[in-house]
Design a protein around this motif. Structure first.
Motif, mmCIF file in Angstrom:
data_model
loop_
_atom_site.group_PDB
_atom_site.id
_atom_site.type_symbol
_atom_site.label_atom_id
_atom_site.label_comp_id
_atom_site.label_asym_id
_atom_site.label_seq_id
_atom_site.Cartn_x
_atom_site.Cartn_y
_atom_site.Cartn_z
ATOM 1 N N GLY A 82 44.808 9.501 11.032
ATOM 2 C CA GLY A 82 43.898 8.823 11.925
ATOM 3 C C GLY A 82 43.966 8.871 13.205
ATOM 4 O O GLY A 82 45.174 8.547 13.732
ATOM 5 N N THR A 83 43.117 9.462 14.286
ATOM 6 C CA THR A 83 43.441 9.694 15.547
ATOM 7 C C THR A 83 42.515 8.980 16.435
ATOM 8 O O THR A 83 42.435 9.245 17.684
ATOM 9 C CB THR A 83 43.395 11.440 15.901
ATOM 10 O OG1 THR A 83 42.078 11.749 15.451
ATOM 11 C CG2 THR A 83 44.429 12.022 14.943
ATOM 12 N N GLY A 84 41.863 7.918 16.022
ATOM 13 C CA GLY A 84 40.996 7.324 16.932
ATOM 14 C C GLY A 84 39.791 8.062 16.918
ATOM 15 O O GLY A 84 38.523 7.324 17.157
ATOM 16 N N GLY A 85 39.467 9.205 17.234
ATOM 17 C CA GLY A 85 38.198 9.917 17.267
ATOM 18 C C GLY A 85 37.669 10.413 15.924
ATOM 19 O O GLY A 85 36.892 11.316 15.809
ATOM 20 N N GLY A 86 38.111 9.991 14.975
ATOM 21 C CA GLY A 86 38.094 10.649 13.707
ATOM 22 C C GLY A 86 39.366 10.961 12.842
ATOM 23 O O GLY A 86 40.326 10.956 13.215
ATOM 24 N N SER A 87 38.969 11.088 11.638
ATOM 25 C CA SER A 87 40.407 11.520 10.689
ATOM 26 C C SER A 87 40.116 13.096 10.261
ATOM 27 O O SER A 87 38.972 13.289 10.078
ATOM 28 C CB SER A 87 40.312 10.408 9.686
ATOM 29 O OG SER A 87 39.206 10.506 8.918
ATOM 30 N N SER A 88 41.190 13.337 9.874
ATOM 31 C CA SER A 88 41.397 14.581 9.318
ATOM 32 C C SER A 88 42.243 14.681 8.139
ATOM 33 O O SER A 88 43.043 13.851 7.901
ATOM 34 C CB SER A 88 41.540 15.668 10.237
ATOM 35 O OG SER A 88 42.953 15.710 10.607
ATOM 36 N N VAL A 89 42.140 15.851 7.133
ATOM 37 C CA VAL A 89 42.969 15.859 6.104
ATOM 38 C C VAL A 89 43.939 16.762 6.602
ATOM 39 O O VAL A 89 43.766 17.983 6.763
ATOM 40 C CB VAL A 89 42.282 16.459 4.966
ATOM 41 C CG1 VAL A 89 43.014 16.506 3.536
ATOM 42 C CG2 VAL A 89 40.849 15.364 4.498
ATOM 43 N N LEU A 90 45.274 16.385 6.072
ATOM 44 C CA LEU A 90 46.529 17.223 6.312
ATOM 45 C C LEU A 90 46.563 17.897 5.130
ATOM 46 O O LEU A 90 46.546 17.484 3.854
ATOM 47 C CB LEU A 90 47.601 16.487 6.596
ATOM 48 C CG LEU A 90 47.706 15.557 8.071
ATOM 49 C CD1 LEU A 90 49.006 14.758 8.113
ATOM 50 C CD2 LEU A 90 47.644 16.659 9.149
ATOM 51 N N PRO A 91 47.122 19.480 5.162
ATOM 52 C CA PRO A 91 47.413 19.991 4.093
ATOM 53 C C PRO A 91 48.628 19.413 3.201
ATOM 54 O O PRO A 91 49.533 19.034 3.890
ATOM 55 C CB PRO A 91 47.683 21.454 4.667
ATOM 56 C CG PRO A 91 47.936 21.326 6.114
ATOM 57 C CD PRO A 91 47.345 20.091 6.369
ATOM 58 N N SER A 92 48.896 19.898 2.006
ATOM 59 C CA SER A 92 50.069 19.290 1.275
ATOM 60 C C SER A 92 51.170 20.442 1.446
ATOM 61 O O SER A 92 51.178 21.583 2.267
ATOM 62 C CB SER A 92 49.635 19.762 -0.505
ATOM 63 O OG SER A 92 48.509 19.088 -0.837
ATOM 64 N N PRO A 93 52.336 19.743 1.622
ATOM 65 C CA PRO A 93 53.510 20.560 1.943
ATOM 66 C C PRO A 93 53.688 21.639 1.072
ATOM 67 O O PRO A 93 53.457 21.773 -0.040
ATOM 68 C CB PRO A 93 54.668 19.445 1.846
ATOM 69 C CG PRO A 93 54.274 18.365 1.010
ATOM 70 C CD PRO A 93 52.781 18.373 1.296
ATOM 71 N N THR A 94 54.319 22.723 1.610
ATOM 72 C CA THR A 94 54.478 23.879 1.005
ATOM 73 C C THR A 94 56.156 24.161 0.478
ATOM 74 O O THR A 94 56.392 25.140 0.277
ATOM 75 C CB THR A 94 54.274 25.055 2.129
ATOM 76 O OG1 THR A 94 55.373 25.123 3.176
ATOM 77 C CG2 THR A 94 52.877 25.092 2.415
ATOM 78 N N PHE A 95 56.644 22.958 0.458
ATOM 79 C CA PHE A 95 58.175 22.895 0.050
ATOM 80 C C PHE A 95 58.363 21.561 -0.946
ATOM 81 O O PHE A 95 57.536 20.639 -1.126
ATOM 82 C CB PHE A 95 59.196 22.697 0.967
ATOM 83 C CG PHE A 95 58.853 21.519 1.784
ATOM 84 C CD1 PHE A 95 59.944 20.446 1.516
ATOM 85 C CD2 PHE A 95 58.250 21.353 2.861
ATOM 86 C CE1 PHE A 95 59.825 19.374 2.109
ATOM 87 C CE2 PHE A 95 58.065 20.084 3.558
ATOM 88 C CZ PHE A 95 58.811 18.884 3.182
ATOM 89 N N GLU A 96 59.380 21.815 -1.775
ATOM 90 C CA GLU A 96 59.963 20.693 -2.687
ATOM 91 C C GLU A 96 61.160 20.256 -2.200
ATOM 92 O O GLU A 96 62.223 21.193 -2.192
ATOM 93 C CB GLU A 96 59.763 21.278 -4.140
ATOM 94 C CG GLU A 96 60.134 20.326 -5.009
ATOM 95 C CD GLU A 96 60.295 20.832 -6.402
ATOM 96 O OE1 GLU A 96 60.668 20.158 -7.179
ATOM 97 O OE2 GLU A 96 59.649 22.009 -6.633
ATOM 98 N N ALA A 97 61.245 19.072 -2.026
ATOM 99 C CA ALA A 97 62.685 18.476 -1.794
ATOM 100 C C ALA A 97 63.629 18.371 -2.979
ATOM 101 O O ALA A 97 62.988 17.538 -4.076
ATOM 102 C CB ALA A 97 62.564 17.214 -0.932
ATOM 103 N N ARG A 98 64.627 19.229 -3.135
ATOM 104 C CA ARG A 98 65.443 18.942 -4.501
ATOM 105 C C ARG A 98 67.006 18.600 -4.147
ATOM 106 O O ARG A 98 67.343 18.875 -3.091
ATOM 107 C CB ARG A 98 65.577 20.248 -5.349
ATOM 108 C CG ARG A 98 64.260 20.628 -5.849
ATOM 109 C CD ARG A 98 64.417 21.722 -6.664
ATOM 110 N NE ARG A 98 65.140 22.701 -5.910
ATOM 111 C CZ ARG A 98 64.516 24.012 -5.407
ATOM 112 N NH1 ARG A 98 63.099 24.280 -5.446
ATOM 113 N NH2 ARG A 98 65.292 24.936 -4.525
ATOM 114 N N PRO A 99 67.384 17.696 -4.934
ATOM 115 C CA PRO A 99 69.044 16.993 -4.771
ATOM 116 C C PRO A 99 69.689 18.195 -4.781
ATOM 117 O O PRO A 99 69.393 18.904 -5.481
ATOM 118 C CB PRO A 99 68.938 16.306 -5.934
ATOM 119 C CG PRO A 99 68.106 16.057 -6.668
ATOM 120 C CD PRO A 99 66.775 17.017 -6.299
#
Length: 141
Positions: free
Chosen positions: A5-22
């Motif tokens: 949400g940026t005040g002037g409208g909202s946009s969809v962010l892309p999914s992350p391209t990485f996976e966090a593994r322990p």
């Protein structure tokens, strides 16, 4: 899916391209090499003469794409630390010692110091059996 949400409208962010593994890191800590007297259960109660070889600067291998490698360094109390390893795992809570990794760390330290250094899982030179302070595992989420 994340919305911004940026005040002037909202946009969809892309999914992350990485996976966090322990990733687990295992260490062995040795006490200061010096004249130590081991107890009878460890080495037949004899004095052990260990040369004082504490690294003044960290010893590290050349980093790879996956890891910085196993370090050997001394603490403020002149203890010798060997580690950490960098092993991926699926569990975020399993912090038990891996016997094979302990052997690898002891073998790595043996190469660095040109003497057989042990772990709780490997047979070793009498000189360092009584100098193991502890073995530890940490997990980086």
């Amino acid at each position: 899916l994340a919305l911004r949400g940026t005040g002037g409208g909202s946009s969809v962010l892309p999914s992350p391209t990485f996976e966090a593994r322990p990733r687990r890191g295992q260490y062995i800590v040795y006490s200061t090499p010096k004249l130590d007297k081991c107890d009878e259960t460890t080495t037949n109660s004899r004095w052990v003469d260990i040369p004082k070889t504490v690294p003044i600067r960290p010893i590290q291998p050349i980093p790879t794409e996956r890891t910085k490698g196993i370090f050997v360094y001394s603490t403020l109390y002149n203890q010798i630390v060997v580690g950490p390893t960098a092993k991926d795992q699926s569990s975020r809570t399993n912090n038990t010692l891996d016997p094979e990794v302990a052997k690898e760390l002891a073998a790595y330290a043996s190469r660095i110091f040109d003497r057989t250094m042990g772990s709780s899982q490997s047979a070793s030179d009498i000189d360092f059996d009584c100098n193991i302070i502890g073995e530890y595992v940490g997990i980086r989420p």
